[in-house]
Design an enzyme around this catalytic site. Structure first.
Site, PDB file in Angstrom:
ATOM      1  N   ASP A   1      -2.892   9.446  -1.734  1.00 10.25           N
ATOM      2  CA  ASP A   1      -3.415   8.242  -1.798  1.00 10.25           C
ATOM      3  C   ASP A   1      -2.922   7.198  -0.374  1.00 10.25           C
ATOM      4  O   ASP A   1      -1.920   6.487  -0.748  1.00 10.25           O
ATOM      5  CB  ASP A   1      -3.052   7.685  -3.168  1.00 10.25           C
ATOM      6  N   ILE A   2      -3.115   7.489   0.606  1.00 11.16           N
ATOM      7  CA  ILE A   2      -2.282   7.133   1.828  1.00 11.16           C
ATOM      8  C   ILE A   2      -2.962   5.637   2.379  1.00 11.16           C
ATOM      9  O   ILE A   2      -4.182   5.805   2.605  1.00 11.16           O
ATOM     10  CB  ILE A   2      -2.242   8.058   2.825  1.00 11.16           C
ATOM     11  N   GLU A   3      -2.416   4.685   2.079  1.00  6.02           N
ATOM     12  CA  GLU A   3      -3.310   3.360   2.481  1.00  6.02           C
ATOM     13  C   GLU A   3      -2.966   2.778   3.726  1.00  6.02           C
ATOM     14  O   GLU A   3      -3.630   1.778   4.139  1.00  6.02           O
ATOM     15  CB  GLU A   3      -3.370   2.400   0.992  1.00  6.02           C
ATOM     16  N   SER A   4      -1.880   3.045   4.034  1.00  6.36           N
ATOM     17  CA  SER A   4      -1.375   2.351   5.260  1.00  6.36           C
ATOM     18  C   SER A   4      -1.048   3.533   6.302  1.00  6.36           C
ATOM     19  O   SER A   4      -0.113   4.155   6.314  1.00  6.36           O
ATOM     20  CB  SER A   4       0.075   1.611   5.011  1.00  6.36           C
TER      21      SER A   4
END
Ligand SMILES: *[C@@H]1O[C@H](CO)[C@@H](O)[C@H](O)[C@H]1NC(C)=O
Ligand SMILES: *[C@@H]1O[C@H](CO)[C@@H](O)[C@H](O)[C@H]1NC(C)=O
Ligand SMILES: *[C@@H]1O[C@H](CO)[C@@H](O)[C@H](O)[C@H]1NC(C)=O
Ligand SMILES: *[C@@H]1O[C@H](CO)[C@@H](O)[C@H](O)[C@H]1NC(C)=O
Ligand SMILES: *[C@@H]1O[C@H](CO)[C@@H](O)[C@H](O)[C@H]1NC(C)=O
Length: 396
Positions: free
Chosen positions: A175-178
């Site tokens: 859940d990589i959001e940056s």
């Protein structure tokens, strides 16, 4: 007193069936994935302590849930070069003990819950990242080394520090959001899959991109990695469930085309990620009847549909059996293995040189496409927001 006496044989029974654990059946499209760990309900309803997240085992007692990503491993290289995990009030590095020389919480007391869930057929994943996550790598060596560290600490390997003790998780969720060196996640998952191959057990890799296509952080990785499940976050965005049915915005079709034409794993399962209550996200929450309708229609339209992902367990539980209700709908209309239920392509075939009006439907390359506005390009070549076409159905 009586219940304490009774709990003894129950524990024995649990221990004895751990070895026959099943896992999520990815040949079917009726799966429910529910994130656990962040106590989303407690974060938005602080005063209502009775409905804060319960211990993990609580959510594994019924058949509604198939996959539980534990949220989150927040940092990959923290103090002492080891990761950090934060499961809110269930386990974190302030309230719980940490391993010597690290900021890594010892959540070993969760081991029995994890193994109990696995004995009930649940697939338990470690989710890396989160909205404020610091999970990532500086170079390929770190990415590869960290795959081995994660394998040893959380999955099938061995390590002096095992945050979940004897329990061995079933895989990793990203859940990589940056985006920080996003290409290095390819190195990480490739090395991780080599470790998966050291055993006969089924491990899985999933991801939770935003619905905006392609995903800013993981878009390239999604095209290059072997991914088993994609939990698309259809909330907090114009393309979310808030726009369900509007081909200009609701974009499950972009993900379905990606699954069939771009993904390395052409059997990848795409889930509709949904807020489990009105306070679980800014936009995208649908009441249960509307979500049931969206699930049924999407299952009928796209062979890559895998089920529903909910954020999160605490919100779903406080919302009148939301997870159980959606599971029942998915099950009652489920199909496994084959794509024979796909409709025939009934729209007229797309013709080069035509200028189509907004709303026109054409059949092309195994999909029915709807013109978002005046359209003359070939459907499927461009994807995402700028594309003139949205896939609204897969067909044969
Ligand atoms: C972590 O600490 C909290 C607060 O004391 C406690 O409720 C929780 O059970 C602990 N978690 C684990 C996994 O030990
Ligand atoms: C794992 O094994 C499968 C089946 O033999 C193979 O196709 C795949 O390439 C292997 N993956 C890695 C990363 O070694
Ligand atoms: C299953 O799908 C049909 C339409 O194909 C729908 O009418 C029905 O309500 C669905 N079942 C459930 C339990 O939602
Ligand atoms: C598609 O068309 C074929 C041939 O006309 C027919 O046999 C088949 O039943 C149709 N399939 C569906 C799902 O309607
Ligand atoms: C779309 O892609 C195909 C194959 O990649 C190519 O042959 C065709 O010219 C493209 N069409 C347009 C309108 O760009």
């Amino acid at each position: 007193m009586l219940s304490k006496v009774l709990s003894v044989p129950a524990v024995v029974a649990i221990a004895s069936i751990v070895s026959v654990a099943r896992a999520v059946d990815l040949s079917c499209n009726d799966n429910v994935a529910v994130y656990w760990g962040q106590n989303s309900y407690g974060a938005t309803n602080a005063a209502d302590r009775a409905n804060w997240q319960k211990r993990l085992a609580h959510y594994c007692r019924d058949d509604a849930i198939d996959v539980i990503p534990l949220a989150f491993m927040t940092t990959s290289y923290g103090v002492g070069g080891l990761p950090e995990i934060n499961l809110a009030d269930a386990c974190n590095n302030n309230d719980n003990g940490t391993f010597p020389g690290t900021n890594l919480a010892d959540c070993g007391r969760l081991a029995d819950d994890i193994e109990y869930c696995q004995s009930k057929g649940k697939t338990i994943l470690l989710s890396m990242g989160g909205a404020t996550g610091n999970a990532g790598f500086e170079d390929a060596n770190q990415a590869s080394e960290f795959a081995t560290t994660a394998w040893n600490m959380f999955l099938g390997g061995t390590h002096q520090y095992r945050p979940f003790g004897k329990a061995s998780l079933d895989g990793i969720d990203l859940d990589i959001e940056s985006p920080h060196n996003p290409e290095l996640w390819e190195v990480f998952t490739e090395r991780l899959r080599q470790h998966f191959n050291e055993t006969n057990r089924q491990y899985v890799i999933s991801a939770a991109p935003q619905c905006v296509f392609p995903d800013a952080a993981l878009g390239t990785w999604l095209n290059h990695a072997w991914v088993d499940m994609v939990f698309v976050q259809f909330y907090n965005n114009f393309c979310g469930l808030n726009a369900y049915g509007d081909a200009k915005q609701w974009n499950f079709g972009d993900w379905a085309v990606w699954a069939k034409t771009r993904s390395k794993n052409d059997k990848v399962r795409v889930f509709i990620g949904a807020p489990a209550s009105a306070t679980a996200a800014g936009t995208g929450y649908l009441d249960i009847a509307k979500l049931q309708n969206a699930a049924t229609e999407t299952a009928r339209s796209f062979s890559s549909f895998g089920g529903i992902m909910l954020w999160d367990a605490s919100q779903a539980e406080a919302n009148n059996g939301y997870a159980q209700a959606i599971k029942q709908t998915l099950k009652s209309n489920s199909s496994c293995g084959s794509t024979s239920t796909l409709a025939n392509c009934t729209a007229d075939a797309w013709t080069a040189g035509n200028n189509y009006q907004a709303g026109a439907r054409v059949a092309h390359t195994g999909f029915v496409w709807e013109a978002k506005w005046s359209a003359s390009s070939e459907p499927g070549n461009a994807s995402g927001e700028q594309s003139e076409w949205m896939a609204v159905q897969e067909c044969t």
